[in-house]
Structure formats: C-alpha cells, structure tokens
Design a protein around this motif. Structure first.
Motif, PDB file in Angstrom:
ATOM      1  N   LEU A 185       0.814  -1.218   0.000  1.00 41.62           N
ATOM      2  CA  LEU A 185       0.000   0.000   0.000  1.00 41.62           C
ATOM      3  C   LEU A 185       0.848   1.269   0.000  1.00 41.62           C
ATOM      4  O   LEU A 185       0.607   2.184  -0.777  1.00 41.62           O
TER       5      LEU A 185
ATOM      6  N   ALA B 188       0.673   3.946  -2.824  1.00 40.71           N
ATOM      7  CA  ALA B 188       0.115   5.252  -2.458  1.00 40.71           C
ATOM      8  C   ALA B 188       1.099   6.367  -2.775  1.00 40.71           C
ATOM      9  O   ALA B 188       0.714   7.421  -3.280  1.00 40.71           O
TER      10      ALA B 188
ATOM     11  N   LEU C 158      -0.444   9.811  -2.831  1.00 42.19           N
ATOM     12  CA  LEU C 158      -1.421   9.831  -1.740  1.00 42.19           C
ATOM     13  C   LEU C 158      -0.668   9.749  -0.419  1.00 42.19           C
ATOM     14  O   LEU C 158       0.392   9.122  -0.333  1.00 42.19           O
TER      15      LEU C 158
ATOM     16  N   TRP D 289      -2.624   6.981   3.542  1.00 45.22           N
ATOM     17  CA  TRP D 289      -2.806   5.540   3.437  1.00 45.22           C
ATOM     18  C   TRP D 289      -2.675   4.814   4.765  1.00 45.22           C
ATOM     19  O   TRP D 289      -3.179   3.699   4.930  1.00 45.22           O
TER      20      TRP D 289
ATOM     21  N   ALA E 141      -5.929   4.136   6.331  1.00 47.73           N
ATOM     22  CA  ALA E 141      -6.652   3.135   5.550  1.00 47.73           C
ATOM     23  C   ALA E 141      -6.072   1.746   5.798  1.00 47.73           C
ATOM     24  O   ALA E 141      -6.811   0.757   5.873  1.00 47.73           O
TER      25      ALA E 141
ATOM     26  N   ILE F 221      -6.573  -3.051   0.142  1.00 42.26           N
ATOM     27  CA  ILE F 221      -7.321  -1.827  -0.129  1.00 42.26           C
ATOM     28  C   ILE F 221      -7.891  -2.004  -1.528  1.00 42.26           C
ATOM     29  O   ILE F 221      -7.163  -2.306  -2.484  1.00 42.26           O
TER      30      ILE F 221
ATOM     31  N   TRP G 187      -9.441   0.171  -3.409  1.00 39.48           N
ATOM     32  CA  TRP G 187      -9.380   1.295  -4.326  1.00 39.48           C
ATOM     33  C   TRP G 187      -8.990   2.526  -3.533  1.00 39.48           C
ATOM     34  O   TRP G 187      -9.303   2.642  -2.348  1.00 39.48           O
ATOM     35  N   MET G 188      -8.312   3.446  -4.158  1.00 40.58           N
ATOM     36  CA  MET G 188      -7.934   4.678  -3.459  1.00 40.58           C
ATOM     37  C   MET G 188      -7.769   5.806  -4.468  1.00 40.58           C
ATOM     38  O   MET G 188      -7.394   5.574  -5.619  1.00 40.58           O
TER      39      MET G 188
ATOM     40  N   GLU H 253      -8.648  12.348   0.680  1.00 42.88           N
ATOM     41  CA  GLU H 253      -8.481  11.086  -0.036  1.00 42.88           C
ATOM     42  C   GLU H 253      -9.558  10.107   0.389  1.00 42.88           C
ATOM     43  O   GLU H 253     -10.065  10.177   1.512  1.00 42.88           O
TER      44      GLU H 253
ATOM     45  N   TYR I  20     -10.547   5.886   0.445  1.00 44.22           N
ATOM     46  CA  TYR I  20     -10.048   4.520   0.318  1.00 44.22           C
ATOM     47  C   TYR I  20     -11.217   3.566   0.504  1.00 44.22           C
ATOM     48  O   TYR I  20     -12.020   3.739   1.426  1.00 44.22           O
TER      49      TYR I  20
END
Lengths: 341, 197
Positions: free
Chosen positions: A265, A269, A274, A277, A280, A290, A292-293, A304, A306
């Motif tokens: 991740l 990210a 991003l 994260w 998330a 995860i 989707w983000m 953001e 997630y």
C-alpha cells in the motif's frame, strides 16, 4: 563556582525539573549556597526570557516573504478555497480535472460519485473508533458507489489544456445532458416532492448548470488543482443522483478497481501521491487489501478516499469507504458501500 | 513570537508530500505554519527586520528545494530551525558583524526583581540586544530553549550537538545574560547609565 562541583547537566536537570523527585531532592540537599544562587539565576533568566514578546511578521512582510519564496521556487499561486456555499450548490457529478502535469496519470484515475440513496437514515457512518464494527457491517447496501475510469486524453494537445479536457470529458457532457433531463424529471415529479419550492430550486440549479458548463469546468479546474476527483455526497436529491448513477454506470468499469495488498500500500500510495494511506491500512485489517484509493474532495474538502474491507463476495465496489481530509489526514467518515442494487 | 503557528510533525510530512506533488495550498500551509517562528529566530539573531526577512526567505527556499529528501524521520521544523540558524550566522559572518568581544564582563549579581518589570519597554531592547550579543556558541541554544520554548533534546537535534553540550550551552548562556542584565539594572529595576562605554 558550584557548577564545577555539581555537573552542569545535573543542575540543568534541576532547573528543567526533569529529574525524578527523589533524585531532585537528593541533589538539592547537596547544593551549597553558590549552587542555589546559580539555580536562582537560571530560573530568573528563564522567566525573563519567557516574558519577552515575540516578534511578529506584519501582513505586508508576510505577503512579501511568501511572494519571494514562491517566485524563487516557481510555486503557482494557490487557488482560493472552494466555499461551502459553492459546494452545496454544485451537482454531485464527479468532475475529473486533469492538468498538464497530471494528464498522464489521469487515465488511471477513477471518478467516483457517492450517492446516499434512501436518505440520511440509511447511511452508515462511524467514527474511527467504530472502524471494526463498520468494517463488519459493510455489506449493508445502504450506500451506492459507482465508479468510472477518468476520460483519457485522446490528443496530447488536449492533455496540455486542463480546462479543455475538463470541458470535453464525456462524463461531464453526459452529465450535463442528464442535468437538463433531471430538471425535466423534477418538473414531472413535482407532485411527489416534499416541497414544491425545493423542486423549483432543483430545476433552477439544473438549468443554471446546463447553461454554464464551461464556466463551471474552468472554475472547478482552477479551484481543485491537478488530478483531483471531486467526491460529493448529496443527501437531499436522491432521485437526481440515481439518474446520474445510471449514466455513470454505463461508463463504469468496476473491474478496474484493482485490490492493493496492504503490504504494497505505502509504495502504491506514494506512487499515486497519496498520503493518507496509513489510516486506511489500519482499517483494512484482516482483509489485507485496499480495494481502491484516490485523491479528491470529500464533501468539499481536499482529501483522499479509500475503499477498504471488501465484503465476503469480494465485489470490487463493496466495502467500507474511508474518507480522509487534509492537511492532517483526519478521518471524517466511514461509510459502508456497495455497488450492488 | 508566533507561538501559535506550530504544527505537528505528521501534518508537516503530509504538507511536504502535497507540496512536492504541486499543491500550492500545501505551500501556503507550510509557510503559515512556520514562517512566524523562523522569522522570530532570525530577527533575534540578526536584529534587523529586513535582514531577518531575507534570512527567513533563504531558509524556506533552501529547505523546500530539498524537500524531496525529507523523509519525516525528524520534525520538519527541526530542519527549518537548523537551516535558519546557520543562515543567520552565515549572514553575520559575511557582513563581519558578529561580535567578537564577549558581553560586558561585570559580575554584579543580577537583579532578580527585574523579572517583575520585564514588561517595561525600557528593558526589552536591552534584553534583545543582550541576546543578540550572546556568542554563537550560546545564543542559538538559549534562543531556541528559552524563547522558542523547545525541549533541550530538540535543541540538541537542531544544533546537531549532544544533549549534554546543549545543557552546558544554555546554562552558560543564561549566566552570561544574567551578568549582563544584572550589570545594567539599577536597584530600582530600571536600566542604569551604560557604564561600559
């Protein structure tokens, strides 16, 4: 002097009050007059300095300073913050706002609209402390999520013009048409509405937006910056939103929501620029992925989103949507979502 | 001093990431979070507002140019302070303005009653001047510790010296200040005629 007999760092610890009580008492008992006087001097100077008012930058100095740094670093002037009133007036429609810098990555961006179908009562929201409970209840189909890939620039020249891209985005065009339709639909179903005034306002808004799509796109492009996807949650216009969802679903390629293992991740990210994260990742918990983000506006505030904790059927659009806002990645909401009717 | 413009290290890390991603708002937020305190440090070292502004500007430019290497292991503000202090002393050295003579060496006992009168406008410039005249070895340590209110451990981080060294520098710096102030203070607490000139 006393500090030659008692080490300075111990005297400082006494002054700072950082010693355990018993050790401080033992040390104090060992102080001679010189050492006590030394401590008093230290305390007095500390007090004096603590009372000094700090210099402040004047508004003009602040402006000049920022302008100079900005110019040297070639930082673009920040656009004005979107106002709350403006956000409320705007359609829920997802607006993809690529810029020249972000155009290459826009292809991978996903535009998302969140529709709280059924009104506020059916919306599951929870604080972070309720994350576990929310994650286990995500299958409740009280919120719909639909997703569509952002329109890819067909022409490199188009990609260099973010406003043109935003204007020509098929999602926007379809939405604008739908908005006009929504206005007519609003007229047709006026008798069913709770308030004729509310219906009229909807129609007016739809008409106004249909008349000003270019201005809207330009304004949004300027207001949101590169690569952002607008998330908007509208609780008071379910019918309008449902229509828009249907339009969006024609474009949706939900299978492109590739799960991201939590172990990857951070890397993914960072690649996507991003920064929220970590929260998330904690929410993903046992699911280990995860779904989707994406960056975006969360109810009008940059942040953001997630999609975590997929449901048992591993439907890619199902899970818990965790929304974070900048600058501190504060978690503002968890919403159980599903793309299933 | 802008003691309100502190921001948490985590916030700063996020802002730096956003700044690097081209977010102009993040730039403004980073500036807003730290410009006041950086300026305060610079002004207290340089004693000239325009020069302090120049030093603050230079500090932010230096740090933000290298922001890509910021990994959040230490506080962003630690980095800023370090660059600010170094920038200011470099400016002083270039101008040859760094006082090479020690503070007035009198050893009159400090008038502790001055703590009640420190708000008197007459004393502030003297105190500010005394601070600015503290040797480079002690000045930043006292400034960061007693004026910026930073824990000694962070001061050590900023100045890149061991904690024990910072304790010693702050201790001796305060002593120098006390001697200077005590020498300037009449029993009434008001400044004496400067007998050192």
């Amino acid at each position: 002097m006393s500090d030659e007999r008692i080490p300075i760092d111990q005297l400082m610890d006494l002054v700072e009050g950082s010693l355990p009580d018993d050790e401080a008492a033992r040390l104090e008992a060992a102080l001679d007059d010189d050492a006590r006087r030394e401590l008093a001097v230290q305390a007095a100077v500390t007090t004096v300095l603590g009372q000094l008012p700090g210099p402040e930058l004047s508004d003009d100095e602040r402006r000049r300073l920022r302008a100079a740094v900005r110019a040297e670093l070639r930082v673009e002037e920040a656009p004005p913050e979107p106002s709350g009133g403006r956000q409320e007036r705007r359609s829920w429609l997802a607006r993809v706002l690529p810029s020249a810098a972000a155009a290459a990555s826009v292809v991978a961006m996903i535009a998302v609209a969140i529709n709280l179908v059924g009104g506020a009562d059916s919306v599951q929201e929870a604080s972070l402390t309720d994350a576990g409970a929310a994650a286990t209840e995500q299958a409740a189909d009280v919120v719909e999520v639909t997703a569509a890939p952002a329109p890819a620039p067909e022409d490199p020249e188009d990609a260099a013009d973010p406003v043109a891209l935003a204007e020509e985005a098929p999602v926007d065009r379809a939405a604008d048409e739908a908005m006009a339709g929504a206005g007519m639909e609003a007229d047709a179903t006026a008798e069913l509405a709770e308030s004729a005034m509310a219906e009229a306002a909807m129609a007016d808004e739809a008409l106004a937006e249909a008349q000003e799509p270019e201005a809207m796109a330009a304004e949004e492009a300027q207001g949101l910056g590169p690569g952002y996807v607008a998330f908007e949650v509208v609780t008071d216009r379910p019918e309008e939103t449902r229509q828009m969802l249907e339009m969006m679903e024609e474009l949706a390629v939900i299978s492109e929501m590739a799960p991201v293992p939590v172990t990857e991740l951070a890397e993914r990210a960072v690649e996507a620029e991003l920064v929220c994260w970590q929260g998330a990742a904690e929410l993903a918990g046992a699911s280990g992925v995860i779904i989707w983000m994406a960056p975006g506006l969360v109810d009008g505030v940059a942040g953001e989103a997630y999609l975590v904790a997929p449901g048992p059927d591993h439907q890619p659009g199902t899970g818990v949507l965790a929304l974070f806002v900048y600058p501190d990645c504060r978690a503002v909401a968890l919403r159980a979502v599903t793309n299933q009717p | 001093m802008s003691r309100t413009d502190r921001s948490a290290p985590r916030d700063d890390f996020v802002l730096v990431q956003r700044y690097l991603a081209g977010d102009g708002r993040a730039f403004d937020q980073l500036m807003a979070a730290h410009e006041g305190r950086v300026f305060a440090v610079c002004l207290r070292i340089l004693r000239d507002r325009e020069e302090a502004l120049d030093a603050t500007q230079e500090t932010f430019i230096t740090v933000l140019r290298k922001a890509g290497s910021f990994e959040g292991r230490s506080a962003f503000s630690t980095w800023l302070y370090r660059v600010a202090v170094n920038t200011c002393y470099t400016m002083l050295r270039k101008k040859g303005r760094r006082p090479t003579t020690p503070l007035p060496g009198a050893h009159d006992p400090p008038d502790l009653s001055a703590t009640d009168r420190i708000r008197a406008a007459e004393l502030r410039p003297i105190l500010e001047e005394a601070l600015a005249k503290l040797p480079e070895e002690f000045g930043p340590a006292v400034l960061l510790s007693d004026l910026e209110g930073l824990p000694l451990r962070r001061v050590a981080e900023i100045l890149e010296v061991p904690l024990g060294t910072v304790k010693s520098r702050v201790f001796r710096g305060r002593k120098l200040l006390a001697e200077h102030l005590g020498n300037l203070m009449a029993p009434s607490g008001y400044p004496k005629e400067d007998k050192h000139e």
